[in-house]
Design a protein around this motif. Structure first.
Motif, PDB file in Angstrom:
ATOM      1  N   GLY A 269      27.101 -10.278  31.962  1.00 26.65           N
ATOM      2  CA  GLY A 269      27.545  -9.115  30.922  1.00 26.65           C
ATOM      3  C   GLY A 269      26.622  -8.032  30.803  1.00 26.65           C
ATOM      4  O   GLY A 269      27.206  -6.863  30.967  1.00 26.65           O
ATOM      5  N   VAL A 270      25.153  -8.112  30.964  1.00 21.91           N
ATOM      6  CA  VAL A 270      24.373  -6.861  30.891  1.00 21.91           C
ATOM      7  C   VAL A 270      24.509  -6.298  32.281  1.00 21.91           C
ATOM      8  O   VAL A 270      24.474  -4.989  32.186  1.00 21.91           O
ATOM      9  CB  VAL A 270      23.040  -7.459  30.621  1.00 21.91           C
ATOM     10  N   VAL A 271      24.615  -6.780  33.337  1.00 22.19           N
ATOM     11  CA  VAL A 271      24.855  -6.265  34.741  1.00 22.19           C
ATOM     12  C   VAL A 271      26.055  -5.397  34.699  1.00 22.19           C
ATOM     13  O   VAL A 271      26.088  -4.153  35.238  1.00 22.19           O
ATOM     14  CB  VAL A 271      24.849  -7.295  35.835  1.00 22.19           C
ATOM     15  N   ILE A 272      27.174  -5.804  34.226  1.00 16.84           N
ATOM     16  CA  ILE A 272      28.443  -4.961  33.969  1.00 16.84           C
ATOM     17  C   ILE A 272      28.025  -3.781  33.054  1.00 16.84           C
ATOM     18  O   ILE A 272      28.585  -2.729  33.413  1.00 16.84           O
ATOM     19  CB  ILE A 272      29.498  -5.873  33.563  1.00 16.84           C
ATOM     20  N   LEU A 273      27.661  -4.028  32.159  1.00 16.70           N
ATOM     21  CA  LEU A 273      27.299  -3.034  31.019  1.00 16.70           C
ATOM     22  C   LEU A 273      26.521  -1.835  31.668  1.00 16.70           C
ATOM     23  O   LEU A 273      27.055  -0.707  31.616  1.00 16.70           O
ATOM     24  CB  LEU A 273      26.433  -3.575  29.879  1.00 16.70           C
ATOM     25  N   VAL A 274      25.498  -2.180  32.286  1.00 15.66           N
ATOM     26  CA  VAL A 274      24.473  -1.041  33.229  1.00 15.66           C
ATOM     27  C   VAL A 274      25.565  -0.447  34.048  1.00 15.66           C
ATOM     28  O   VAL A 274      25.337   0.779  34.325  1.00 15.66           O
ATOM     29  CB  VAL A 274      23.457  -1.733  33.773  1.00 15.66           C
ATOM     30  N   GLN A 275      26.272  -1.252  34.928  1.00 11.85           N
ATOM     31  CA  GLN A 275      27.078  -0.490  35.996  1.00 11.85           C
ATOM     32  C   GLN A 275      27.977   0.455  35.281  1.00 11.85           C
ATOM     33  O   GLN A 275      28.387   1.368  35.748  1.00 11.85           O
ATOM     34  CB  GLN A 275      27.712  -1.479  36.662  1.00 11.85           C
ATOM     35  N   VAL A 276      28.567  -0.056  34.095  1.00  8.28           N
ATOM     36  CA  VAL A 276      29.447   0.819  33.570  1.00  8.28           C
ATOM     37  C   VAL A 276      28.994   2.104  32.946  1.00  8.28           C
ATOM     38  O   VAL A 276      29.428   3.452  33.150  1.00  8.28           O
ATOM     39  CB  VAL A 276      30.338   0.149  32.120  1.00  8.28           C
ATOM     40  N   MET A 277      27.693   2.029  32.401  1.00 10.31           N
ATOM     41  CA  MET A 277      26.953   3.058  31.920  1.00 10.31           C
ATOM     42  C   MET A 277      26.506   4.141  33.038  1.00 10.31           C
ATOM     43  O   MET A 277      26.534   5.375  32.925  1.00 10.31           O
ATOM     44  CB  MET A 277      25.689   2.812  30.993  1.00 10.31           C
ATOM     45  N   ARG A 278      26.384   3.561  34.237  1.00  5.03           N
ATOM     46  CA  ARG A 278      25.831   4.464  35.205  1.00  5.03           C
ATOM     47  C   ARG A 278      26.922   5.306  35.770  1.00  5.03           C
ATOM     48  O   ARG A 278      26.902   6.317  36.048  1.00  5.03           O
ATOM     49  CB  ARG A 278      25.095   3.435  36.324  1.00  5.03           C
ATOM     50  N   ALA A 279      28.084   4.455  35.967  1.00  7.69           N
ATOM     51  CA  ALA A 279      29.260   5.256  36.392  1.00  7.69           C
ATOM     52  C   ALA A 279      29.673   6.328  35.762  1.00  7.69           C
ATOM     53  O   ALA A 279      30.244   7.197  36.094  1.00  7.69           O
ATOM     54  CB  ALA A 279      30.535   4.176  36.562  1.00  7.69           C
ATOM     55  N   PHE A 280      29.594   6.477  34.184  1.00  7.55           N
ATOM     56  CA  PHE A 280      29.865   7.344  33.446  1.00  7.55           C
ATOM     57  C   PHE A 280      28.702   8.105  32.863  1.00  7.55           C
ATOM     58  O   PHE A 280      29.120   8.983  32.148  1.00  7.55           O
ATOM     59  CB  PHE A 280      30.647   6.646  32.285  1.00  7.55           C
ATOM     60  N   GLY A 281      27.807   8.069  33.435  1.00  2.51           N
ATOM     61  CA  GLY A 281      26.831   8.965  33.139  1.00  2.51           C
ATOM     62  C   GLY A 281      26.060   8.856  31.554  1.00  2.51           C
ATOM     63  O   GLY A 281      25.874   9.925  31.036  1.00  2.51           O
ATOM     64  N   LEU A 282      26.312   7.771  31.022  1.00  2.33           N
ATOM     65  CA  LEU A 282      25.690   7.286  29.834  1.00  2.33           C
ATOM     66  C   LEU A 282      24.169   6.840  29.701  1.00  2.33           C
ATOM     67  O   LEU A 282      24.044   5.946  30.259  1.00  2.33           O
ATOM     68  CB  LEU A 282      26.625   6.321  29.023  1.00  2.33           C
ATOM     69  N   GLU A 283      23.521   7.655  29.034  1.00  2.72           N
ATOM     70  CA  GLU A 283      21.972   6.940  28.662  1.00  2.72           C
ATOM     71  C   GLU A 283      21.959   6.131  27.496  1.00  2.72           C
ATOM     72  O   GLU A 283      20.832   5.419  27.415  1.00  2.72           O
ATOM     73  CB  GLU A 283      21.022   8.295  28.665  1.00  2.72           C
ATOM     74  N   GLU A 284      22.759   6.344  26.619  1.00  4.83           N
ATOM     75  CA  GLU A 284      22.905   5.364  25.482  1.00  4.83           C
ATOM     76  C   GLU A 284      24.311   4.784  25.185  1.00  4.83           C
ATOM     77  O   GLU A 284      25.267   5.644  25.470  1.00  4.83           O
ATOM     78  CB  GLU A 284      22.172   5.822  24.360  1.00  4.83           C
ATOM     79  N   ILE A 285      24.550   3.736  24.395  1.00  5.45           N
ATOM     80  CA  ILE A 285      25.908   3.513  24.022  1.00  5.45           C
ATOM     81  C   ILE A 285      25.862   2.720  22.470  1.00  5.45           C
ATOM     82  O   ILE A 285      24.815   2.212  22.363  1.00  5.45           O
ATOM     83  CB  ILE A 285      26.442   2.242  25.051  1.00  5.45           C
ATOM     84  N   VAL A 286      26.768   3.130  21.771  1.00  2.20           N
ATOM     85  CA  VAL A 286      26.879   2.524  20.530  1.00  2.20           C
ATOM     86  C   VAL A 286      27.473   1.182  20.382  1.00  2.20           C
ATOM     87  O   VAL A 286      28.603   0.939  21.212  1.00  2.20           O
ATOM     88  CB  VAL A 286      27.882   3.490  19.542  1.00  2.20           C
ATOM     89  N   VAL A 287      26.817   0.488  19.775  1.00  5.38           N
ATOM     90  CA  VAL A 287      27.584  -0.968  19.616  1.00  5.38           C
ATOM     91  C   VAL A 287      28.398  -0.945  18.598  1.00  5.38           C
ATOM     92  O   VAL A 287      28.183  -0.488  17.307  1.00  5.38           O
ATOM     93  CB  VAL A 287      26.505  -2.242  19.441  1.00  5.38           C
ATOM     94  N   SER A 288      29.661  -1.786  18.684  1.00  7.74           N
ATOM     95  CA  SER A 288      30.797  -1.519  17.512  1.00  7.74           C
ATOM     96  C   SER A 288      31.125  -2.972  17.483  1.00  7.74           C
ATOM     97  O   SER A 288      31.619  -3.803  18.493  1.00  7.74           O
ATOM     98  CB  SER A 288      31.751  -0.698  17.809  1.00  7.74           C
ATOM     99  N   GLU A 289      31.395  -3.573  16.292  1.00  4.90           N
ATOM    100  CA  GLU A 289      32.066  -4.648  15.634  1.00  4.90           C
ATOM    101  C   GLU A 289      33.631  -4.364  15.667  1.00  4.90           C
ATOM    102  O   GLU A 289      34.298  -5.455  15.435  1.00  4.90           O
ATOM    103  CB  GLU A 289      31.607  -5.232  14.599  1.00  4.90           C
ATOM    104  N   HIS A 290      33.822  -3.232  15.624  1.00  4.58           N
ATOM    105  CA  HIS A 290      35.430  -2.753  15.435  1.00  4.58           C
ATOM    106  C   HIS A 290      36.049  -2.792  17.091  1.00  4.58           C
ATOM    107  O   HIS A 290      35.836  -2.111  17.854  1.00  4.58           O
ATOM    108  CB  HIS A 290      35.554  -1.574  14.815  1.00  4.58           C
ATOM    109  N   ASP A 291      36.899  -3.601  17.162  1.00  3.49           N
ATOM    110  CA  ASP A 291      37.461  -3.898  18.468  1.00  3.49           C
ATOM    111  C   ASP A 291      39.188  -4.017  18.674  1.00  3.49           C
ATOM    112  O   ASP A 291      39.820  -3.529  17.865  1.00  3.49           O
ATOM    113  CB  ASP A 291      36.797  -5.109  19.363  1.00  3.49           C
ATOM    114  N   ILE A 292      39.420  -4.853  19.682  1.00  2.40           N
ATOM    115  CA  ILE A 292      40.957  -5.211  19.707  1.00  2.40           C
ATOM    116  C   ILE A 292      41.573  -5.787  18.435  1.00  2.40           C
ATOM    117  O   ILE A 292      42.576  -5.585  18.209  1.00  2.40           O
ATOM    118  CB  ILE A 292      41.155  -6.102  20.816  1.00  2.40           C
ATOM    119  N   LEU A 293      40.740  -6.561  17.795  1.00  5.18           N
ATOM    120  CA  LEU A 293      41.366  -7.186  16.410  1.00  5.18           C
ATOM    121  C   LEU A 293      41.815  -6.162  15.470  1.00  5.18           C
ATOM    122  O   LEU A 293      42.757  -6.087  14.666  1.00  5.18           O
ATOM    123  CB  LEU A 293      40.135  -8.115  15.898  1.00  5.18           C
TER     124      LEU A 293
END
Length: 308
Positions: A269-293
């Motif tokens: 999961g962390v490997v996937i997250l790192v690759q997503v952030m790199r692909a979109f040029g993000l140096e930080e990301i906000v964690v959210s408990e608000h999701d598909i539910l």
């Protein structure tokens, strides 16, 4: 709302106000691993089905005294991919009447996730990327001014990629490189064919980012109110990946802030997250408990239907 996910089965009971605020009355998550082995066999296992059914039985017991107006159950990647997915849903309908679970496609999953993650945010009019790293797939949704402009459902999830690449304990460097290369190539293919808007803000939902936040904050027991809104930097995520990937499973099980059930798949999961952030040029990301539910609750409140 019940989410029959690839790695976890989740419940949320909520009131939705006229202003669109989702007020949670009950929330539970169980790591049930419904999608374990689906990538290899093409089928949901009997063990996974029974584990999910046990969770749903308990959730129904929680729901019943709250007398909800609507009961909604949605199934995502594992059930979409499995040859016996429809048979599994038929079994749920028979065992838990009047529950009527439905498979949603990747586009619907992405749309509901974006709606849930961005609802009520003061920066909702900015360009936002929402990343939902699931067990069998990862939904990436980007939109500006509250409107979705790009979405994709990647065949990359924590269960799927763990089974494909991480056979050693702890993972070998070559395995991690192969996993990262596959995920990176998958993302590049998608965004090259359909370039998304550049996000001003990145939001990550589901077990990987919430676990990273809990680990970083040392939260024991887990407290969603402290996790929600926490910002993870690329530096802190890479530091966590180095630690998680360098220790055996038994040590990850004991790591403060990490639910033991997520220890087997957190590295992928962390490997996937790192690759997503790199692909979109993000140096930080906000964690959210608000999701598909939350997104599904908002949609049902806006479009009422008979219970079940």
């Amino acid at each position: 709302m019940i989410d029959l996910g690839t790695n976890s089965t989740r419940l949320m009971v909520a009131d939705v106000s006229a202003e669109g605020e989702v007020i949670e009355l009950a929330r539970e998550t169980r790591v049930t691993r419904l999608g374990r082995g689906v990538d290899l066999t093409g089928k949901l296992s009997d063990e996974g089905i029974e584990t999910v059914c046990a969770a749903v039985a308990d959730y129904i017991a929680t729901i019943h005294p709250l007398v909800p107006d609507h009961v909604v159950a949605i199934a995502t990647s594992a059930v979409r991919d499995a040859s016996n997915g429809e048979a599994f849903l038929a079994e749920l309908r028979e065992r838990f009447s009047p529950l009527s679970p439905q498979v949603i496609d990747g586009e619907t999953e992405a749309r509901l996730t974006f709606a849930g993650a961005t609802a009520g945010r003061p920066d909702r009019d900015a360009c936002i990327l929402v990343a939902d790293i699931g067990g069998g797939s990862t939904e990436l949704v980007a939109g500006c001014d509250g409107e979705v402009e790009f979405w994709t459902s990647l065949q990359a999830g924590v269960v799927r990629q763990t089974e494909r690449h991480l056979s050693h304990d702890p993972p070998q460097p070559g395995e991690l490189e192969e996993l990262a290369d596959e995920v990176r190539a998958t993302i590049v293919d998608e965004i090259s064919a359909n370039p998304p808007p550049h996000p001003d803000v990145g939001i990550a939902v589901a077990g990987t980012p919430t676990s990273l936040a809990a680990i970083e904050l040392g939260i024991v027991p887990y407290d969603s109110t402290l996790v929600h809104g926490h910002k993870l930097t690329m530096t802190s995520i890479q530091r966590a990946l180095s630690k998680l990937a360098s220790v055996p499973m038994a040590e990850r099980f004991r790591l403060p802030g990490l639910q033991p059930e997520r220890a087997p798949t957190i590295v992928a999961g962390v490997v996937i997250l790192v690759q997503v952030m790199r692909a979109f040029g993000l140096e930080e990301i906000v964690v959210s408990e608000h999701d598909i539910l939350h997104g599904a609750a908002l949609e049902r409140a806006a479009n009422p239907a008979p219970a079940g």
